[in-house]
Motif scaffolding. Structure first.
Motif, PDB file in Angstrom:
ATOM      1  N   LEU A   1       8.215   0.052  -2.927  1.00 27.14           N
ATOM      2  CA  LEU A   1       8.935  -1.166  -2.548  1.00 27.14           C
ATOM      3  C   LEU A   1       7.979  -2.128  -1.860  1.00 27.14           C
ATOM      4  CD1 LEU A   1      11.444  -2.896  -2.331  1.00 27.14           C
ATOM      5  CD2 LEU A   1      12.172  -1.501  -0.370  1.00 27.14           C
ATOM      6  N   THR A   2       7.131  -1.609  -0.989  1.00 23.61           N
ATOM      7  CA  THR A   2       6.110  -2.455  -0.360  1.00 23.61           C
ATOM      8  C   THR A   2       5.193  -3.054  -1.428  1.00 23.61           C
ATOM      9  OG1 THR A   2       6.168  -1.043   1.600  1.00 23.61           O
ATOM     10  CG2 THR A   2       4.278  -2.512   1.377  1.00 23.61           C
ATOM     11  N   ALA A   3       4.890  -2.284  -2.462  1.00 18.03           N
ATOM     12  CA  ALA A   3       3.996  -2.742  -3.532  1.00 18.03           C
ATOM     13  C   ALA A   3       4.604  -3.847  -4.385  1.00 18.03           C
ATOM     14  CB  ALA A   3       3.584  -1.557  -4.405  1.00 18.03           C
ATOM     15  N   THR A   4       5.887  -4.156  -4.187  1.00 17.20           N
ATOM     16  CA  THR A   4       6.468  -5.276  -4.929  1.00 17.20           C
ATOM     17  C   THR A   4       5.941  -6.621  -4.438  1.00 17.20           C
ATOM     18  OG1 THR A   4       8.447  -5.458  -3.515  1.00 17.20           O
ATOM     19  CG2 THR A   4       8.596  -4.011  -5.471  1.00 17.20           C
ATOM     20  N   LEU A   5       5.296  -6.654  -3.279  1.00 19.47           N
ATOM     21  CA  LEU A   5       4.759  -7.925  -2.792  1.00 19.47           C
ATOM     22  C   LEU A   5       3.646  -8.451  -3.694  1.00 19.47           C
ATOM     23  CD1 LEU A   5       6.456  -6.935  -0.334  1.00 19.47           C
ATOM     24  CD2 LEU A   5       4.816  -8.152   1.068  1.00 19.47           C
TER      25      LEU A   5
ATOM     26  N   PHE B   1      -3.124   1.049  -5.905  1.00 18.97           N
ATOM     27  CA  PHE B   1      -2.582   0.876  -4.565  1.00 18.97           C
ATOM     28  C   PHE B   1      -3.170   1.917  -3.624  1.00 18.97           C
ATOM     29  CE2 PHE B   1       0.905  -0.318  -7.500  1.00 18.97           C
ATOM     30  CZ  PHE B   1       1.017  -1.653  -7.163  1.00 18.97           C
ATOM     31  N   GLU B   2      -3.540   1.480  -2.428  1.00 20.42           N
ATOM     32  CA  GLU B   2      -3.946   2.393  -1.372  1.00 20.42           C
ATOM     33  C   GLU B   2      -3.029   2.133  -0.174  1.00 20.42           C
ATOM     34  OE1 GLU B   2      -7.816   3.781   1.264  1.00 20.42           O
ATOM     35  OE2 GLU B   2      -7.986   2.010  -0.015  1.00 20.42           O
ATOM     36  N   PHE B   3      -2.159   3.086   0.103  1.00 25.64           N
ATOM     37  CA  PHE B   3      -1.189   2.965   1.180  1.00 25.64           C
ATOM     38  C   PHE B   3      -1.839   3.473   2.463  1.00 25.64           C
ATOM     39  CE2 PHE B   3       0.995   3.482  -2.841  1.00 25.64           C
ATOM     40  CZ  PHE B   3       1.858   2.396  -2.828  1.00 25.64           C
ATOM     41  N   LEU B   4      -2.009   2.588   3.435  1.00 25.66           N
ATOM     42  CA  LEU B   4      -2.810   2.895   4.615  1.00 25.66           C
ATOM     43  C   LEU B   4      -2.007   3.267   5.849  1.00 25.66           C
ATOM     44  CD1 LEU B   4      -5.320   0.013   4.026  1.00 25.66           C
ATOM     45  CD2 LEU B   4      -5.696   2.458   3.604  1.00 25.66           C
ATOM     46  N   ARG B   5      -0.820   2.724   5.993  1.00 26.82           N
ATOM     47  CA  ARG B   5       0.051   3.082   7.117  1.00 26.82           C
ATOM     48  C   ARG B   5       1.479   2.740   6.731  1.00 26.82           C
ATOM     49  NH1 ARG B   5      -3.576  -0.034   9.950  1.00 26.82           N
ATOM     50  NH2 ARG B   5      -3.736   1.599  11.509  1.00 26.82           N
TER      51      ARG B   5
ATOM     52  N   PHE C   1      -5.992  -7.383  -3.427  1.00 27.06           N
ATOM     53  CA  PHE C   1      -4.973  -7.829  -2.480  1.00 27.06           C
ATOM     54  C   PHE C   1      -5.001  -6.985  -1.222  1.00 27.06           C
ATOM     55  CE2 PHE C   1      -2.835  -4.687  -5.126  1.00 27.06           C
ATOM     56  CZ  PHE C   1      -2.227  -3.880  -4.178  1.00 27.06           C
ATOM     57  N   SER C   2      -4.435  -7.572  -0.179  1.00 25.04           N
ATOM     58  CA  SER C   2      -4.239  -6.857   1.082  1.00 25.04           C
ATOM     59  C   SER C   2      -2.891  -7.271   1.646  1.00 25.04           C
ATOM     60  CB  SER C   2      -5.357  -7.161   2.073  1.00 25.04           C
ATOM     61  OG  SER C   2      -5.370  -8.536   2.394  1.00 25.04           O
ATOM     62  N   CYS C   3      -2.221  -6.314   2.275  1.00 19.23           N
ATOM     63  CA  CYS C   3      -0.938  -6.559   2.919  1.00 19.23           C
ATOM     64  C   CYS C   3      -1.056  -6.118   4.377  1.00 19.23           C
ATOM     65  CB  CYS C   3       0.182  -5.773   2.238  1.00 19.23           C
ATOM     66  SG  CYS C   3       0.441  -6.232   0.505  1.00 19.23           S
ATOM     67  N   THR C   4      -0.680  -7.004   5.283  1.00 17.47           N
ATOM     68  CA  THR C   4      -0.757  -6.709   6.709  1.00 17.47           C
ATOM     69  C   THR C   4       0.612  -6.880   7.347  1.00 17.47           C
ATOM     70  OG1 THR C   4      -1.415  -8.993   7.156  1.00 17.47           O
ATOM     71  CG2 THR C   4      -3.184  -7.381   6.933  1.00 17.47           C
ATOM     72  N   ASN C   5       0.829  -6.136   8.427  1.00 17.67           N
ATOM     73  CA  ASN C   5       2.096  -6.264   9.151  1.00 17.67           C
ATOM     74  C   ASN C   5       1.975  -7.340  10.228  1.00 17.67           C
ATOM     75  OD1 ASN C   5       0.808  -5.008  11.335  1.00 17.67           O
ATOM     76  ND2 ASN C   5       1.787  -3.039  10.987  1.00 17.67           N
ATOM     77  N   GLN C   6       3.048  -7.518  10.983  1.00 18.74           N
ATOM     78  CA  GLN C   6       3.103  -8.556  12.008  1.00 18.74           C
ATOM     79  C   GLN C   6       2.093  -8.337  13.130  1.00 18.74           C
ATOM     80  OE1 GLN C   6       5.621  -6.467  11.250  1.00 18.74           O
ATOM     81  NE2 GLN C   6       5.936  -5.248  13.106  1.00 18.74           N
ATOM     82  N   GLU C   7       1.541  -7.152  13.218  1.00 19.07           N
ATOM     83  CA  GLU C   7       0.488  -6.866  14.193  1.00 19.07           C
ATOM     84  C   GLU C   7      -0.897  -7.040  13.582  1.00 19.07           C
ATOM     85  OE1 GLU C   7       1.503  -2.907  15.395  1.00 19.07           O
ATOM     86  OE2 GLU C   7       3.288  -3.574  16.484  1.00 19.07           O
TER      87      GLU C   7
ATOM     88  N   LEU D   1      -3.598  -3.579   8.569  1.00 21.74           N
ATOM     89  CA  LEU D   1      -3.577  -3.406   7.124  1.00 21.74           C
ATOM     90  C   LEU D   1      -2.681  -2.225   6.758  1.00 21.74           C
ATOM     91  CD1 LEU D   1      -4.940  -4.604   4.574  1.00 21.74           C
ATOM     92  CD2 LEU D   1      -6.759  -2.926   4.902  1.00 21.74           C
ATOM     93  N   VAL D   2      -1.682  -2.481   5.908  1.00 25.28           N
ATOM     94  CA  VAL D   2      -0.759  -1.419   5.506  1.00 25.28           C
ATOM     95  C   VAL D   2      -0.932  -1.014   4.047  1.00 25.28           C
ATOM     96  CG1 VAL D   2       0.950  -2.030   7.260  1.00 25.28           C
ATOM     97  CG2 VAL D   2       1.146  -3.017   4.966  1.00 25.28           C
ATOM     98  N   LEU D   3      -1.445  -1.924   3.226  1.00 25.53           N
ATOM     99  CA  LEU D   3      -1.593  -1.674   1.795  1.00 25.53           C
ATOM    100  C   LEU D   3      -2.716  -2.554   1.272  1.00 25.53           C
ATOM    101  CD1 LEU D   3      -0.502  -0.611  -1.013  1.00 25.53           C
ATOM    102  CD2 LEU D   3       1.110  -2.523  -0.953  1.00 25.53           C
TER     103      LEU D   3
END
Length: 130
Positions: A49-53, A70-74, A105-111, A114-116
């Motif tokens: 679901l996160t990877a849908t971004l 995909f590399e799921f980091l946290r 690509f990189s996905c980061t959270n509000q902090e 890096l999460v993905l």
């Protein structure tokens, strides 16, 4: 929109408990961490679901995916705001009316953690008006 090498495309989303419940029903991914809230009322968002971004950004640009890594980091939790940045690494004409695209690509959270991260590549069929 015309894409060029070096372009960075962004999308941001906050996942809800309802999003996870819908994806759980659709995917069958029913791990306890997706269905039982923690002490803060959050559940873990499924990795796919996160990877849908990044795939949403690809879809917005009519990419027909060929590879996705995909590399799921946290973990991502409901209520987290995730920002996805897709960088165009390669964009070249392969055939008339067909472009090859490679991205990272990189996905980061509000902090800003890096999460993905990962890559995807594919083709874009160009249409001509007429």
């Amino acid at each position: 929109m015309t894409l060029t090498v070096g372009d960075v495309l962004k999308f941001e989303r906050k996942f809800t408990n309802e999003d996870v419940a819908l994806f759980t029903n659709l995917s069958g991914d029913e791990g306890n961490h997706h269905t039982h809230p923690d002490e803060l009322g959050r559940v873990v968002v499924q990795g796919l679901l996160t990877a849908t971004l990044p795939t949403k950004i690809g879809g917005d640009n009519n990419v027909l995916a060929r590879t996705m890594n995909f590399e799921f980091l946290r973990p991502v939790f409901t209520g987290d705001t995730i920002v996805c940045e897709v960088t165009i690494d390669e964009f070249v004409e392969k055939k008339p009316n067909r472009m090859s695209i490679s991205t990272s690509f990189s996905c980061t959270n509000q902090e800003e953690k890096l999460v993905l991260q990962g890559t995807f590549s594919g083709v874009i069929r160009l249409t001509t008006a007429g």
